[in-house]
Design an enzyme around this catalytic site. Structure first.
Site, PDB file in Angstrom:
ATOM      1  N   HIS A  67       0.844  -1.196   0.000  1.00  0.00           N
ATOM      2  CA  HIS A  67       0.000   0.000   0.000  1.00  0.00           C
ATOM      3  C   HIS A  67       0.881   1.248   0.000  1.00  0.00           C
ATOM      4  O   HIS A  67       1.295   1.734   1.060  1.00  0.00           O
ATOM      5  CB  HIS A  67      -0.910  -0.021   1.229  1.00  0.00           C
ATOM      6  N   LEU A  70       2.327   6.166  -5.056  1.00  0.00           N
ATOM      7  CA  LEU A  70       3.505   6.594  -5.822  1.00  0.00           C
ATOM      8  C   LEU A  70       3.174   7.785  -6.727  1.00  0.00           C
ATOM      9  O   LEU A  70       4.057   8.329  -7.383  1.00  0.00           O
ATOM     10  CB  LEU A  70       4.081   5.418  -6.616  1.00  0.00           C
ATOM     11  N   ASN A 101      -5.212   6.084  -6.992  1.00  0.00           N
ATOM     12  CA  ASN A 101      -5.863   7.411  -6.901  1.00  0.00           C
ATOM     13  C   ASN A 101      -4.962   8.486  -7.500  1.00  0.00           C
ATOM     14  O   ASN A 101      -4.421   9.349  -6.808  1.00  0.00           O
ATOM     15  CB  ASN A 101      -6.252   7.750  -5.453  1.00  0.00           C
ATOM     16  N   ASP A 323       1.153   2.813   3.705  1.00  0.00           N
ATOM     17  CA  ASP A 323       0.293   3.918   3.251  1.00  0.00           C
ATOM     18  C   ASP A 323       1.134   5.169   2.998  1.00  0.00           C
ATOM     19  O   ASP A 323       0.708   6.285   3.285  1.00  0.00           O
ATOM     20  CB  ASP A 323      -0.841   4.197   4.251  1.00  0.00           C
TER      21      ASP A 323
END
Ligand SMILES: [Zn+2]
Length: 451
Positions: A67, A70, A101, A323
């Protein structure tokens, strides 16, 4: 590419939970693969192998981050595949999985293939990509999951934006499961978190910031787990942050729901008290309302951290994922309520996790499992192991060495971290990907694909 000279990593503390290896030994790499553990003298390759002295250091499978944001395509001012993967290598990660996203969103075969092609040109570690669930991450129309899967998507998520539409989530689980891919969701109820800037509790009352309760996460996670049960779908819980979520996952697993879960280093080690500021140590003071403490889901309370750590030890949570969410300075240089959410984490994750080891809350071998084979198994990735014949993705670090977190030295373009100035322990010395020396602490700029 010409075969590289064999390499013997000598005398390190080998820890590979995938084969219950935990002892001092030698690791041999030939042609980009693990070729032997403790090779007898007769098995050493002809000619002189390169020897790397790893005495006093820990040698593990390269870390796997399932997760990471980038930021490619579209947000290259926050991160590029070159900077993000160099940050990964410096942090001991040899595999990173990029979130979709982006702009455009990774919701089609062409965008996904373009990212993978750029990775071939720029990345110094292995890169995998998650596909979006819905077109444009708008939560209305299902993306072409089959096409995305064919192109290499390892799973599907609209992460960054909660997927509120239950029917769409049901369909995503049905399709993705036929494709053998997990679905995940940024599980926060959009109505409950609307306008919220932090976790709802004593600290938010004191600071007067708009806040949302941990139930915002638990409500949506409950729904997702119920839909996973209904569809017999494969669901992966991302960035679990509340003790209540741990209970939900445990109960779902006990019922046989096909679910795995990850937690971030920051939700394990930091609380909402940080948003009120930090006065000690002097090198790491933070004023109240520092936007580098803003993340989603938000930092919660000590009891949540404790429940999450316990869930790692008992297997309710399967792995740690960073994350990693790099931002430009101007994304954070605004009022708290307006600031972008997320921390740059690839280069501090190991030290954060090791802080739990140094305080006897987690065993070192468990920590390594949670960074290697644990995450690899959640997505079925061919990584996270030193078994013979595996790609020689190897991380070598000193778990005790102290360093001061200095964001200006990060390889990541994102300097946004609440850890700046903190003394921490755990320094990566070397990272190998497919046998290539992609990070060498003594010359940290050296990492290239062909090194
Ligand atoms: Zn998220």
């Amino acid at each position: 590419m010409a075969p590289r000279q064999p390499l013997v990593i000598r005398g390190g503390h080998l820890i590979d939970p995938s084969q219950k290896l935990d002892r001092i030994g030698d690791l041999m790499i030939e042609d980009g693969k693990i070729s032997a553990i403790d090779p007898p003298a007769g098995q050493l390759p002809l000619g002189e192998p390169t020897v790397l002295d790893a005495s006093g250091l820990v040698v593990t499978p390269g870390f796997v981050d399932i997760h990471a944001h980038l930021r490619v395509p579209g947000f290259e001012y926050k991160e590029t595949l070159a900077s993000g993967t160099r940050a990964a290598a410096a942090g001991g990660f040899t595999t990173v999985c990029a979130m979709p996203n982006t702009n455009p969103v990774i919701d089609s075969r062409s965008v996904l293939e373009a990212v993978l092609e750029q990775a071939t040109e720029q990345a110094v570690v292995n890169v995998y990509v998650h596909g979006a669930i819905s077109i444009g991450q708008e939560g209305v129309q299902l993306a072409e999951l089959g096409d995305l899967s064919d192109a290499g998507a390892i799973g599907f998520t609209d992460d960054g934006i909660p997927l509120a539409n239950s029917k769409l989530m049901r369909h995503a689980l049905e399709y993705a499961t036929q494709l053998g891919r997990p679905v995940s969701n940024h599980a926060e109820d959009p109505a409950l978190i609307a306008g919220a800037a932090m976790h709802e509790g004593i600290i938010s009352s004191r600071l007067g910031l708009p806040a949302a309760p941990r139930q915002a996460e638990e409500i949506m996670l409950s729904r997702d787990l119920l839909l996973a049960e209904l569809t017999a779908g494969r669901y992966h819980c991302i960035h679990v942050s509340s003790g209540g979520s741990v209970d939900l996952i445990k109960r779902a697993k006990d019922r046989g729901v096909n679910v795995t879960a990850e937690v971030t280093p920051h939700h394990l080690t930091l609380t909402d008290a940080l948003i009120a500021g930090r006065t000690e140590p002097v090198s790491a003071t933070l004023p109240p309302y520092d936007t580098n403490t803003k993340v989603a889901p938000p930092l919660r309370e000590q009891a949540d951290c404790e429940a999450l750590i316990k869930a790692l030890a008992d297997g309710t949570i399967d792995c740690i994922a960073t994350d990693h969410a790099p931002h430009a300075l101007h994304d954070k240089d605004v009022e708290f309520a307006d600031a972008a959410v997320g921390f740059t984490a690839l280069e501090t994750a190991l030290a954060s996790v090791l802080s739990l080891v140094h305080t006897n809350q987690l065993k070192l071998a468990t920590a390594i499992e949670l960074l290697t084979v644990g995450p690899a198994q959640c997505y079925g990735l061919p990584a996270g192991t030193l078994k013979l014949g595996s790609p020689a993705d190897v991380t070598i670090f000193d778990p005790d060495e102290e360093f001061i977190v200095d964001p200006t030295s990060f390889h990541s373009r994102g300097k946004n971290t609440p850890l700046a100035g903190l003394p921490m322990h755990g320094v990566v010395h070397h990272t190998f990907v497919n046998g290539a020396h992609v990070y060498d602490r003594s010359s940290p700029e050296s990492g290239t694909l062909s090194a």
